[in-house]
Design a protein around this motif. Sequence first.
Motif, PDB file in Angstrom:
ATOM      1  N   LEU A 204     -17.232  11.233   1.768  1.00  0.00           N
ATOM      2  CA  LEU A 204     -16.299  12.042   1.524  1.00  0.00           C
ATOM      3  C   LEU A 204     -15.892  11.071   2.979  1.00  0.00           C
ATOM      4  O   LEU A 204     -14.931  10.426   3.853  1.00  0.00           O
ATOM      5  CB  LEU A 204     -15.737  13.345   1.324  1.00  0.00           C
ATOM      6  N   HIS A 205     -16.515  11.137   4.449  1.00  0.00           N
ATOM      7  CA  HIS A 205     -16.566  11.354   5.294  1.00  0.00           C
ATOM      8  C   HIS A 205     -16.918   9.446   5.912  1.00  0.00           C
ATOM      9  O   HIS A 205     -15.484   9.006   6.496  1.00  0.00           O
ATOM     10  CB  HIS A 205     -18.209  11.004   6.319  1.00  0.00           C
ATOM     11  N   ALA A 206     -17.398   8.728   4.645  1.00  0.00           N
ATOM     12  CA  ALA A 206     -16.491   7.230   4.498  1.00  0.00           C
ATOM     13  C   ALA A 206     -15.200   6.979   4.786  1.00  0.00           C
ATOM     14  O   ALA A 206     -14.561   6.674   5.040  1.00  0.00           O
ATOM     15  CB  ALA A 206     -17.434   5.952   4.098  1.00  0.00           C
ATOM     16  N   GLY A 207     -14.487   7.828   3.300  1.00  0.00           N
ATOM     17  CA  GLY A 207     -13.428   7.229   2.678  1.00  0.00           C
ATOM     18  C   GLY A 207     -12.273   8.077   3.870  1.00  0.00           C
ATOM     19  O   GLY A 207     -11.199   7.513   4.228  1.00  0.00           O
ATOM     20  N   ILE A 208     -12.997   8.719   4.755  1.00  0.00           N
ATOM     21  CA  ILE A 208     -11.592   8.876   5.910  1.00  0.00           C
ATOM     22  C   ILE A 208     -11.881   8.396   7.053  1.00  0.00           C
ATOM     23  O   ILE A 208     -10.567   7.887   7.777  1.00  0.00           O
ATOM     24  CB  ILE A 208     -12.315  10.726   6.237  1.00  0.00           C
ATOM     25  N   HIS A 209     -12.747   7.378   7.040  1.00  0.00           N
ATOM     26  CA  HIS A 209     -12.692   6.333   8.036  1.00  0.00           C
ATOM     27  C   HIS A 209     -12.112   5.253   7.617  1.00  0.00           C
ATOM     28  O   HIS A 209     -10.978   4.689   8.411  1.00  0.00           O
ATOM     29  CB  HIS A 209     -14.156   5.834   8.303  1.00  0.00           C
ATOM     30  N   GLY A 210     -11.845   5.442   6.170  1.00  0.00           N
ATOM     31  CA  GLY A 210     -10.960   4.400   5.427  1.00  0.00           C
ATOM     32  C   GLY A 210      -9.788   4.245   5.668  1.00  0.00           C
ATOM     33  O   GLY A 210      -9.136   3.525   6.147  1.00  0.00           O
ATOM     34  N   VAL A 211      -9.487   5.439   5.282  1.00  0.00           N
ATOM     35  CA  VAL A 211      -8.089   6.415   6.064  1.00  0.00           C
ATOM     36  C   VAL A 211      -7.418   6.241   7.055  1.00  0.00           C
ATOM     37  O   VAL A 211      -6.272   5.438   7.317  1.00  0.00           O
ATOM     38  CB  VAL A 211      -7.238   7.813   4.869  1.00  0.00           C
ATOM     39  N   GLY A 212      -8.462   6.611   8.040  1.00  0.00           N
ATOM     40  CA  GLY A 212      -8.339   6.384   9.184  1.00  0.00           C
ATOM     41  C   GLY A 212      -7.514   4.860   9.731  1.00  0.00           C
ATOM     42  O   GLY A 212      -6.845   4.419  10.593  1.00  0.00           O
ATOM     43  N   THR A 213      -8.614   3.820   9.274  1.00  0.00           N
ATOM     44  CA  THR A 213      -8.208   2.307   9.187  1.00  0.00           C
ATOM     45  C   THR A 213      -7.029   1.799   8.627  1.00  0.00           C
ATOM     46  O   THR A 213      -6.840   1.347   9.302  1.00  0.00           O
ATOM     47  CB  THR A 213      -9.645   1.591   8.765  1.00  0.00           C
ATOM     48  N   ILE A 214      -6.406   2.672   7.219  1.00  0.00           N
ATOM     49  CA  ILE A 214      -4.929   2.095   6.749  1.00  0.00           C
ATOM     50  C   ILE A 214      -3.812   2.691   8.120  1.00  0.00           C
ATOM     51  O   ILE A 214      -2.924   1.317   8.519  1.00  0.00           O
ATOM     52  CB  ILE A 214      -4.942   2.797   5.596  1.00  0.00           C
ATOM     53  N   ALA A 215      -4.403   3.937   8.320  1.00  0.00           N
ATOM     54  CA  ALA A 215      -3.584   4.338   9.668  1.00  0.00           C
ATOM     55  C   ALA A 215      -3.314   3.472  10.641  1.00  0.00           C
ATOM     56  O   ALA A 215      -2.239   3.212  11.529  1.00  0.00           O
ATOM     57  CB  ALA A 215      -3.558   5.767   9.645  1.00  0.00           C
ATOM     58  N   ALA A 216      -4.881   2.776  11.243  1.00  0.00           N
ATOM     59  CA  ALA A 216      -4.828   1.802  12.764  1.00  0.00           C
ATOM     60  C   ALA A 216      -4.005   0.893  12.564  1.00  0.00           C
ATOM     61  O   ALA A 216      -2.839   0.060  12.966  1.00  0.00           O
ATOM     62  CB  ALA A 216      -5.818   2.196  13.318  1.00  0.00           C
ATOM     63  N   LEU A 217      -3.877   0.244  11.221  1.00  0.00           N
ATOM     64  CA  LEU A 217      -3.763  -0.290  10.857  1.00  0.00           C
ATOM     65  C   LEU A 217      -2.468  -1.056  10.698  1.00  0.00           C
ATOM     66  O   LEU A 217      -1.719  -2.189  10.298  1.00  0.00           O
ATOM     67  CB  LEU A 217      -4.397  -2.054   9.988  1.00  0.00           C
ATOM     68  N   ALA A 218      -1.939   0.026  10.125  1.00  0.00           N
ATOM     69  CA  ALA A 218       0.285  -0.069   9.729  1.00  0.00           C
ATOM     70  C   ALA A 218       0.922  -0.295  10.491  1.00  0.00           C
ATOM     71  O   ALA A 218       1.886  -1.214   9.938  1.00  0.00           O
ATOM     72  CB  ALA A 218       0.321   1.202   8.393  1.00  0.00           C
ATOM     73  N   TRP A 219       0.356   0.168  12.012  1.00  0.00           N
ATOM     74  CA  TRP A 219       1.540  -0.676  13.130  1.00  0.00           C
ATOM     75  C   TRP A 219       1.631  -1.589  13.140  1.00  0.00           C
ATOM     76  O   TRP A 219       2.413  -2.102  13.655  1.00  0.00           O
ATOM     77  CB  TRP A 219       0.649   0.542  14.077  1.00  0.00           C
ATOM     78  N   PHE A 220       1.002  -2.427  12.624  1.00  0.00           N
ATOM     79  CA  PHE A 220       0.751  -4.315  12.451  1.00  0.00           C
ATOM     80  C   PHE A 220       1.920  -4.734  11.533  1.00  0.00           C
ATOM     81  O   PHE A 220       1.413  -6.261  11.814  1.00  0.00           O
ATOM     82  CB  PHE A 220      -0.546  -4.494  13.355  1.00  0.00           C
ATOM     83  N   GLY A 221       2.356  -4.274  10.996  1.00  0.00           N
ATOM     84  CA  GLY A 221       3.327  -5.186  10.120  1.00  0.00           C
ATOM     85  C   GLY A 221       2.165  -5.775   8.939  1.00  0.00           C
ATOM     86  O   GLY A 221       2.795  -6.641   8.830  1.00  0.00           O
ATOM     87  N   LEU A 222       0.477  -5.615   8.977  1.00  0.00           N
ATOM     88  CA  LEU A 222      -0.009  -6.474   8.186  1.00  0.00           C
ATOM     89  C   LEU A 222      -0.122  -6.755   6.558  1.00  0.00           C
ATOM     90  O   LEU A 222       0.340  -5.381   6.236  1.00  0.00           O
ATOM     91  CB  LEU A 222      -1.441  -6.285   8.444  1.00  0.00           C
ATOM     92  N   GLY A 223      -0.028  -7.412   5.512  1.00  0.00           N
ATOM     93  CA  GLY A 223       0.157  -7.397   4.429  1.00  0.00           C
ATOM     94  C   GLY A 223      -1.394  -5.616   3.894  1.00  0.00           C
ATOM     95  O   GLY A 223      -1.530  -6.278   4.428  1.00  0.00           O
TER      96      GLY A 223
END
Length: 160
Positions: A77-96
């Motif tokens: 779960l801790h690692a999954g929370i990091h994954g979701v956080g990474t999605i949130a951080a990268l979403a700003w940049f218009g990546l596929g």
Amino acid sequence: MLPSVSHAASSGRLGIVHSDALISPATLPNHGAMMTNNDVLFLILLLQIKHFICDGPLQTKAMVDGKSIYGNRLGLLHAGIHGVGTIAALAWFGLGWKVVLGLAVADMVLHYHIDFTKENIVKLKGWTMAVREFWWALAADQFLHHLTYLAIAAIIVSLA
């Protein structure tokens, strides 16, 4: 789908345009899907903020305790929370979405195994917060997490 790339030689900017973008290129901070040096620094800053939030306020003692047991649901779960956080951080940049999801999964898997390894070395050696080796292990753990974020940024820049 790989991004289309444009290069404006006079400005030194690389452009990334994705047909499957999570966010329209028009919503990027520089309004043209061009990734500048400041964009790269902003990306790294967002990943650092994500790390602080996920390893700090969102991490419980039970998660910390579970990280030393391979496959423990709270460590995952801790690692999954990091994954979701990474999605949130990268979403700003218009990546596929495929790029974002791939990098988020890579971050999640690496984060999990870095934490698992550190926790098990600390337990095996019997290190506590009272000995300097504990702090070295913690510093090495954090260093590897931050190298992961630099690698994510490098991969994104390499797509341009």
